[in-house]
Scaffold this active site. Structure first.
Site, PDB file in Angstrom:
ATOM      1  N   TYR A 158       0.847  -1.205   0.000  1.00 59.44           N
ATOM      2  CA  TYR A 158       0.000   0.000   0.000  1.00 59.44           C
ATOM      3  C   TYR A 158       0.881   1.253   0.000  1.00 59.44           C
ATOM      4  CZ  TYR A 158      -3.047   3.610   1.992  1.00 59.44           C
ATOM      5  OH  TYR A 158      -3.729   4.781   2.243  1.00 59.44           O
ATOM      6  N   LYS A 162       1.267   4.628  -2.660  1.00 60.57           N
ATOM      7  CA  LYS A 162       1.127   6.039  -2.267  1.00 60.57           C
ATOM      8  C   LYS A 162       2.440   6.799  -2.485  1.00 60.57           C
ATOM      9  CE  LYS A 162      -3.188   6.103  -0.900  1.00 60.57           C
ATOM     10  NZ  LYS A 162      -4.202   6.925  -1.572  1.00 60.57           N
TER      11      LYS A 162
HETATM   12  N1  LIG Z   1      -8.641   5.668   6.540  1.00 59.38           N
HETATM   13  C1  LIG Z   1      -7.334   5.805   6.735  1.00 59.38           C
HETATM   14  O1  LIG Z   1      -6.798   5.447   7.820  1.00 59.38           O
HETATM   15  C2  LIG Z   1      -6.470   6.441   5.661  1.00 59.38           C
HETATM   16  C3  LIG Z   1      -5.183   6.855   6.014  1.00 59.38           C
HETATM   17  C4  LIG Z   1      -4.377   7.436   5.059  1.00 59.38           C
HETATM   18  C5  LIG Z   1      -4.843   7.615   3.761  1.00 59.38           C
HETATM   19  N2  LIG Z   1      -6.099   7.210   3.431  1.00 59.38           N
HETATM   20  C6  LIG Z   1      -6.534   7.424   2.036  1.00 59.38           C
HETATM   21  O2  LIG Z   1      -7.717   8.193   2.027  1.00 59.38           O
HETATM   22  C7  LIG Z   1      -8.464   7.917   0.839  1.00 59.38           C
HETATM   23  C8  LIG Z   1      -9.930   7.692   1.208  1.00 59.38           C
HETATM   24  O3  LIG Z   1     -10.021   6.512   1.989  1.00 59.38           O
HETATM   25  P1  LIG Z   1     -11.071   6.356   3.184  1.00 59.38           P
HETATM   26  O4  LIG Z   1     -10.309   6.194   4.428  1.00 59.38           O
HETATM   27  O5  LIG Z   1     -12.132   7.385   3.111  1.00 59.38           O
HETATM   28  O6  LIG Z   1     -11.653   4.895   2.840  1.00 59.38           O
HETATM   29  P2  LIG Z   1     -13.081   4.388   2.342  1.00 59.38           P
HETATM   30  O7  LIG Z   1     -14.148   4.860   3.270  1.00 59.38           O
HETATM   31  O8  LIG Z   1     -12.914   2.925   2.116  1.00 59.38           O
HETATM   32  O9  LIG Z   1     -13.270   5.148   0.942  1.00 59.38           O
HETATM   33  C9  LIG Z   1     -12.705   4.693  -0.261  1.00 59.38           C
HETATM   34  C10 LIG Z   1     -13.514   5.297  -1.403  1.00 59.38           C
HETATM   35  O10 LIG Z   1     -12.932   4.888  -2.648  1.00 59.38           O
HETATM   36  C11 LIG Z   1     -13.994   4.506  -3.509  1.00 59.38           C
HETATM   37  N3  LIG Z   1     -13.538   3.549  -4.514  1.00 59.38           N
HETATM   38  C12 LIG Z   1     -12.968   2.335  -4.312  1.00 59.38           C
HETATM   39  N4  LIG Z   1     -12.731   1.728  -5.491  1.00 59.38           N
HETATM   40  C13 LIG Z   1     -13.189   2.577  -6.454  1.00 59.38           C
HETATM   41  C14 LIG Z   1     -13.251   2.511  -7.866  1.00 59.38           C
HETATM   42  N5  LIG Z   1     -12.771   1.438  -8.537  1.00 59.38           N
HETATM   43  N6  LIG Z   1     -13.783   3.548  -8.537  1.00 59.38           N
HETATM   44  C15 LIG Z   1     -14.259   4.625  -7.871  1.00 59.38           C
HETATM   45  N7  LIG Z   1     -14.230   4.760  -6.545  1.00 59.38           N
HETATM   46  C16 LIG Z   1     -13.695   3.738  -5.840  1.00 59.38           C
HETATM   47  C17 LIG Z   1     -15.036   3.894  -2.590  1.00 59.38           C
HETATM   48  O11 LIG Z   1     -16.317   3.980  -3.175  1.00 59.38           O
HETATM   49  P3  LIG Z   1     -17.115   2.760  -3.877  1.00 59.38           P
HETATM   50  O12 LIG Z   1     -16.820   1.521  -3.101  1.00 59.38           O
HETATM   51  O13 LIG Z   1     -18.546   3.220  -3.787  1.00 59.38           O
HETATM   52  O14 LIG Z   1     -16.623   2.736  -5.282  1.00 59.38           O
HETATM   53  C18 LIG Z   1     -14.960   4.840  -1.403  1.00 59.38           C
HETATM   54  O15 LIG Z   1     -15.805   5.953  -1.606  1.00 59.38           O
HETATM   55  C19 LIG Z   1      -7.779   6.721   0.176  1.00 59.38           C
HETATM   56  O16 LIG Z   1      -6.966   7.171  -0.889  1.00 59.38           O
HETATM   57  C20 LIG Z   1      -6.903   6.146   1.289  1.00 59.38           C
HETATM   58  O17 LIG Z   1      -5.769   5.479   0.774  1.00 59.38           O
HETATM   59  C21 LIG Z   1      -6.925   6.630   4.342  1.00 59.38           C
END
Ligand SMILES: NC(=O)c1ccc[n+]([C@@H]2O[C@H](COP(=O)([O-])OP(=O)(O)OC[C@H]3O[C@@H](n4cnc5c(N)ncnc54)[C@H](OP(=O)(O)O)[C@@H]3O)[C@@H](O)[C@H]2O)c1
Length: 270
Positions: A158, A162
């Protein structure tokens, strides 16, 4: 009445159906922005659209799998028809992967890079003609992670996806600067979302609860809006995240030893 910083701006968010993307939609809408909401799950997108419309702005929910070029092309066509151009692109959709490098399956690794890196490039390329219509002043905001700045055990696949985003962001920033299009990087630390439920696990590996306080998606979204307003090139979030990135810059050898000792609560499933 206080001016709303993004009044009448058009903001497209990938991964707007949950977590950080959903919170960001509401945060930009509360500053007056109209929203294009992209993700695969349509009912959730419709919910978010209703929430932002209640704030007095327009919302365009578009069911879109950003790994599919034809979906991305349609997303941009619908955005152009509805709004004529784009002020901000938020590349937020992402997927995690957990397990030691030795156990990572190639298919899983490719799936994670396909979404986190290749699809981010695809969406950015497709959005550029629309962002140019609103330049100077338009923006690309790439959502990375603190794990893109420093590798930790069991999170290398992962983190590598990034880290690729981080480097691409620097190149793109330099390429678009003369046109007045800013390119920002926002790197959240642990955030309370659906991320860990959706994450892929290497065969036999699963992470238990992490003994760290998670940020809320709303707090990440507020920081993102602040970064956009100030055109801050890089934002690293959560205190442990900031400490890790700084320690790794200043004393990387020492941080290698810390990383080795991190008591990861995750174990190989029996
Ligand atoms: N949560 C953490 O601890 C954390 C920490 C650091 C960075 N991040 C980053 O923050 C960002 C958002 O993550 P989050 O934490 O909000 O997780 P999340 O709630 O799982 O959201 C992920 C989003 O990506 C969408 N997605 C997944 N596959 C897709 C596809 N093929 N086409 C279009 N949309 C897609 C999902 O929507 P659908 O399933 O409806 O398509 C969902 O809305 C990510 O880039 C993640 O790497 C998260």
């Amino acid at each position: 009445m206080a001016t709303r910083d993004f009044q009448e701006k058009v903001v497209l968010i990938t991964g707007a159906s949950s977590g950080i993307g959903r919170a960001a939609a509401k945060a930009y809408a509360s500053q007056g922005a109209h929203l294009v909401l992209a993700a695969r799950r349509e009912p959730q997108l419709q919910d978010v659209a209703r929430e932002v419309e209640a704030l007095g702005v327009r919302a365009l929910p578009v069911r879109c799998d950003i790994t599919q070029p034809e979906d991305v092309a349609r997303l941009m066509r619908e955005t152009e028809t509805a709004f004529g151009g784009l002020d901000l692109l938020i590349n937020n959709a992402g997927l995690g992967l957990y397990g030691p490098v030795e156990a990572l399956g190639e298919a899983q690794l490719r799936q994670v890079f396909e979404l986190n890196f290749f699809s981010l490039v695809r969406v950015t390329q497709a959005a550029l003609p629309l962002l140019r219509k609103r330049a100077p002043g338009s923006q690309v905001v790439n959502v990375s992670s603190v794990l893109g700045h420093r590798g930790l055990p069991l999170l290398g696949g992962y983190g590598a996806s990034k880290a690729a985003v981080n480097l691409l962001t620097e190149s793109l920033r330099a390429e678009l600067a003369a046109e007045g299009i800013s390119v920002l990087l926002v790197s959240p630390g642990l955030t309370e979302t659906e991320f860990r439920d959706a994450r892929l696990n290497a065969e036999g590996w699963k992470q238990e609860a992490i003994p760290l306080d998670a940020m809320s998606a709303e707090a990440v979204a507020s920081a993102m809006v602040r970064a956009s307003r100030r055109k801050r090139r890089e934002t690293v979030l959560t205190l442990p995240g900031r400490v890790m990135v700084l320690a790794n810059r200043l004393v990387p050898g020492l941080f290698d030893r810390v990383a080795r000792r991190i008591q990861n609560p995750a174990k190989k499933a029996p």
